[in-house]
Write an enzyme that holds these catalytic residues in place. Structure first.
Site, PDB file in Angstrom:
ATOM      1  N   ASP A 136     -60.677   2.671  28.994  1.00 13.46           N
ATOM      2  CA  ASP A 136     -61.609   3.860  29.452  1.00 13.46           C
ATOM      3  C   ASP A 136     -63.272   2.706  28.738  1.00 13.46           C
ATOM      4  OD1 ASP A 136     -63.925   5.363  29.102  1.00 13.46           O
ATOM      5  OD2 ASP A 136     -62.551   6.147  27.358  1.00 13.46           O
ATOM      6  N   HIS A 152     -65.404   6.641  31.070  1.00 14.82           N
ATOM      7  CA  HIS A 152     -65.451   8.246  32.167  1.00 14.82           C
ATOM      8  C   HIS A 152     -66.637   8.586  32.146  1.00 14.82           C
ATOM      9  CE1 HIS A 152     -66.607   9.081  27.874  1.00 14.82           C
ATOM     10  NE2 HIS A 152     -66.352   9.508  27.616  1.00 14.82           N
ATOM     11  N   GLY A 181     -69.313   6.047  25.207  1.00 20.20           N
ATOM     12  CA  GLY A 181     -70.543   5.045  26.021  1.00 20.20           C
ATOM     13  C   GLY A 181     -70.851   4.059  24.813  1.00 20.20           C
TER      14      GLY A 181
END
Ligand SMILES: *[C@@H]1O[C@H](CO)[C@@H](O)[C@H](O)[C@H]1NC(C)=O
Ligand SMILES: *[C@@H]1O[C@H](CO)[C@@H](O)[C@H](O)[C@H]1NC(C)=O
Length: 264
Positions: free
Chosen positions: A114, A66, A215
């Site tokens: 993700d 994302h 992340g």
């Protein structure tokens, strides 16, 4: 006597406060010793750290899918060797992103898979400040109650982006318990075995990852175990943060993507 005590107390507070200010709370964490996490990458745009990542190959950063939002814009940079990512520190190495590889089954609405790899425009120079973080050998699950750490430059409890790299200790939460908390929402989210939930609800200090931390790594017992994926309101409410778990499937996807698209 009482007023003397009060005066003493106030002066002690006055000494303590400036030291803690701006460097106390990711949410509920602390600034790490400068350059003690040499695998950390900051993904920056318009001079803001939008996501974190981990250097897994000399030209490869692992992050969340994302984080792909506006990644192709020309002012996007990956910064390695940073402590205060917004400053021009001499230890830093800055890169443009040559290509990015979101997981082919990344689903924005279910938030499954993700995970994303960034290929940098050149090899990083490995030194004391910039180092690779090894992928785990196996994708074993992490038991609820395990203490892990989450690292990033994201928003702190003051609502501002952190100046320094920060870390917080979080505890793995059972998936069922976690899913129940997310299913109270109008748009429920399934917490699958490809995800991990972690949070910390100490009595006075909540701990979580927040915006800008996406992340970044979840590290459990020195092993790279997850990637900051999503959460809600950062430490507010009782919903744990959700992480992409580094499963065997993902580890294989990373290895395959790196070997097919240039060396590690
Ligand atoms: C980013 O920071 C640099 C150095 O502090 C400055 O020169 C530049 O104008 C800034 N860019 C933006 C988009 O704010
Ligand atoms: C993505 O997830 C949503 C919600 O779980 C699901 O309805 C949809 O079918 C998924 N899309 C794909 C392409 O798998």
């Amino acid at each position: 006597m009482t007023s003397n005590l009060l005066a003493l107390l106030l002066s002690v507070i006055a000494i303590i406060l400036p030291l803690r200010y701006g460097c106390s709370d990711i949410i509920g964490g602390h600034c790490v010793r400068a350059h003690s996490r040499p695998f950390m990458a900051a993904i920056r745009r318009m001079n803001i750290t939008v996501c974190g990542g981990v250097l897994v190959g000399r030209q490869w950063v692992l992050t969340a899918a994302h984080c792909n939002y506006r990644l192709e814009e020309s002012d996007t940079r990956v910064v390695l060797g940073a402590h205060q990512a917004s400053k021009a520190e001499k230890e830093q190495q800055r890169f443009k992103i040559m290509r990015f590889f979101s997981h082919p089954q990344y689903n924005r609405s279910s938030k499954e898979n993700d995970i994303m790899l960034l290929k940098l425009d050149r090899m990083a120079n490995l030194n004391k400040y910039v180092q690779l973080f090894p992928l785990p050998d196996t994708g074993e699950d992490i038991k609820p109650g395990t203490k892990c750490s989450v690292t990033g430059w994201g928003r702190t409890s003051s609502g501002k982006l952190s100046k320094c790299l920060r870390e917080a200790t979080v505890e793995i939460v059972d998936r069922k318990v976690c899913e129940r908390k997310y299913n109270k929402k109008q748009k429920p989210v399934n917490i699958t075995r490809n995800m991990l939930c972690a949070g910390g609800k100490m009595r006075f200090s909540k701990r979580d990852a927040c915006q800008g931390d996406s992340g970044g790594p979840l590290i459990c017992g020195r092993k790279f175990s997850g990637i900051v994926s999503f959460g809600e309101k950062c430490g507010i409410g009782d919903r744990p943060g959700v992480y992409t778990r580094l499963t065997e499937k993902y580890i294989n996807w990373i290895k395959k993507t790196v070997s097919r698209n240039g060396e590690a």
